[in-house]
Design an enzyme around this catalytic site. Structure first.
Site, mmCIF file in Angstrom:
data_model
loop_
_atom_site.group_PDB
_atom_site.id
_atom_site.type_symbol
_atom_site.label_atom_id
_atom_site.label_comp_id
_atom_site.label_asym_id
_atom_site.label_seq_id
_atom_site.Cartn_x
_atom_site.Cartn_y
_atom_site.Cartn_z
ATOM 1 C CG ASP A 144 -2.286 0.574 0.930
ATOM 2 O OD1 ASP A 144 -2.352 1.800 0.738
ATOM 3 O OD2 ASP A 144 -3.289 -0.169 0.892
ATOM 4 C CG HIS A 182 -5.406 3.646 0.495
ATOM 5 N ND1 HIS A 182 -5.004 2.332 0.427
ATOM 6 C CD2 HIS A 182 -6.628 3.692 -0.072
ATOM 7 C CE1 HIS A 182 -5.947 1.616 -0.153
ATOM 8 N NE2 HIS A 182 -6.947 2.415 -0.467
ATOM 9 C CB SER A 210 -9.317 0.221 -0.504
ATOM 10 O OG SER A 210 -8.592 0.392 -1.676
#
Length: 499
Positions: free
Chosen positions: A195, A237, A428
């Site tokens: 990520d 994220h 996600s």
């Protein structure tokens, strides 16, 4: 600003976050009938501009890889990173004729070559690699990817003084709260979070980050093990994803699906929000080399949402990524990935309007032989998203025999940088729930290999009828209670995983 790398929702939910998805079944379930050729995508090469390529050897071993490197040099390129285990070399070149020249000079050793971007390499060539060009690269401006915005009216919350498990409806839906009565997972299990990096100082994450196993892969695809290279820079994220998987049970904030397992930050997202093939290849190889048990992949590989095997550049990239995924799987790593936020039917592909996303997208025709990678590679668990009511999230991709299982992905509370918490939405967020369940399962059954883990994950999933989506997604749910286009084989079940 990019609009495609982090798996996105429709315009109504444009702030949804999620990286690409993958599949357990879709790779083998793809249509095998003759397909209409896909529309070509131009991967330009201009003399004097630094471009990136994957070069695949015909045979994967150290000697053949060395021969490929010699051919690379003869063709006017430099080997940035060699992966002899899979016969893949990451190359940079300023020669406009590199692709044709490498096939000429490496005719006996090179299987294929493919460009990995439609724009020049912004990060330049990693330090320490001798190159025939010595041009200073213009610094790339840092910007938040569109996917890092919060969904709807969600807001960043301040640091919570008390545990917030009561707000985690997602853990109840997958029965993680019940699984935690039996186990929080084993410290022997390591989950790779491929990520944008994990905040190393977050109180809910710090104790569970394995610093020694963490790496930055965005240095042109070459592993960077510097102490802070894997830290997040422009994106929240990865920190949010990590909290879903393994936020610690420590009396602070929230609790992850597997709060006692270790996590490695494997940074594959650059500051512009791109995950190029060389970054992902590095991430998968690193996971296998470091003995990770599970990886989470909430992205699709840029610059294309779908990579088509009837186009030379795209086919070569697919081969290289598939080799990396397959090799790491053989090392014992099981991979979970997000199905994507385009409200798209992965089993009925016709068009792609979002690619290439690093330059100017075109409206192109595609077919079912085009794959969302790593989404639709064999041995990767593709995860669709549900909302709190158990319906398919309006943004979630779907597809009969393309979705493996479903998990919560709408308005999920998790960790954010700077000791904060907030709500994000996207597949996600669904995929790390499944990565956490796989980590719990591996904790209870350390001898189970990836194939066994996947079969049990699907067998144990909670069967789910075809409920209408929260909002129209463009296609009705099809299939059976046991396997349908919205939920695959059902909603992932953490309690069943540890029994």
């Amino acid at each position: 600003m990019k609009t495609a790398t982090f798996r996105r929702a429709t315009a109504a939910a444009a702030c949804a976050v999620a990286f690409a998805a993958s599949t357990v079944l879709s790779g083998s379930a793809m249509a095998t009938t003759a397909a209409t050729p896909s529309t070509p995508v131009v991967f330009p090469a201009v003399e004097g501009q630094l471009m990136s390529y994957v070069v695949n050897a015909k045979v994967a071993n150290a000697n053949k890889t060395k021969e490929v490197v010699k051919a690379v040099e003869a063709a006017g390129g430099v080997a940035v990173q060699q992966w002899p285990e899979i016969g893949v070399v990451i190359v940079q070149s300023e020669s406009a004729n590199f692709r044709s020249d490498i096939l000429k000079y490496g005719y006996s050793t090179v299987e294929s070559v493919g460009a990995t971007r439609t724009i020049p390499v912004a990060e330049g060539t990693p330090a320490g690699i001798p190159v025939p060009w010595q041009k200073a690269m213009a610094p790339r401006s840092k910007q938040l990817a569109k996917s890092d915005l919060l969904y709807g009216d969600a807001t960043f919350d301040g640091v919570a003084a008390d545990p917030r498990e009561t707000e985690q409806w997602d853990m109840v839906q997958i029965k993680a709260d019940q699984a935690h009565q039996l186990t929080d997972g084993s410290r022997n299990v390591l989950v790779g979070v491929l990520d944008s990096g994990i905040d190393p100082n977050h109180p809910d994450l710090k104790a569970n980050i394995d610093v020694a196993a963490s790496v930055n892969c965005t240095n042109a695809g070459r592993p960077d093990t510097s102490p802070t290279g894997w830290n997040p820079t422009t994106s929240s994220h990865g920190t949010h994803v990590a909290g879903i998987i393994g936020a610690a049970r420590n009396g602070v904030g929230i609790v992850g699906v597997a709060p006692n397992v270790r996590m490695a930050s494997v940074k594959v997202v650059n500051d512009a929000g791109s995950i190029y093939p060389e970054y992902a290849i590095c991430g998968f190889m690193w996971a296998g080399m470091k003995g990770m048990d599970v990886t989470n992949n909430s992205y699709y590989i840029d610059p294309l949402e779908f990579w088509c095997n009837d186009q030379p550049d795209q086919a070569a990239v697919r081969v290289a990524v598939e080799r990396a995924v397959n090799w790491s799987t053989k090392q014992g790593v099981v991979h979970a990935a997000a199905a994507g936020n385009s409200s798209y039917d992965l089993s009925n592909k016709t068009t792609d309007n979002a690619s290439p996303n690093d330059s100017t997208p075109i409206a192109r025709g595609i077919n079912n032989q085009c794959k969302d990678i790593p989404t639709e590679l064999d041995g990767v668990v593709t995860v669709s998203s549900t909302d709190q009511a158990g319906k398919l999230s309006s943004f979630s991709n779907r597809g009969l025999n393309s979705i493996a299982v479903a998990a919560p992905g709408s308005r999920i509370l998790s960790t954010l940088p700077n000791n904060s918490y907030g709500l994000l939405s996207g597949t996600s967020m669904a995929s790390p729930h499944v990565a956490g369940v796989l980590a719990l399962m591996k904790s209870q059954h350390p001898g189970w290999a990836p194939k066994k883990l996947i079969s049990e994950l699907q067998k144990q999933a909670q069967n789910h009828i075809c409920m209408p989506s929260a909002t129209p997604v463009g296609a009705a749910c099809v299939g059976t209670l046991d396997n349908n286009s919205y939920y695959g084989e059902g909603i992932s079940d953490a309690l069943a995983a540890v029994l």
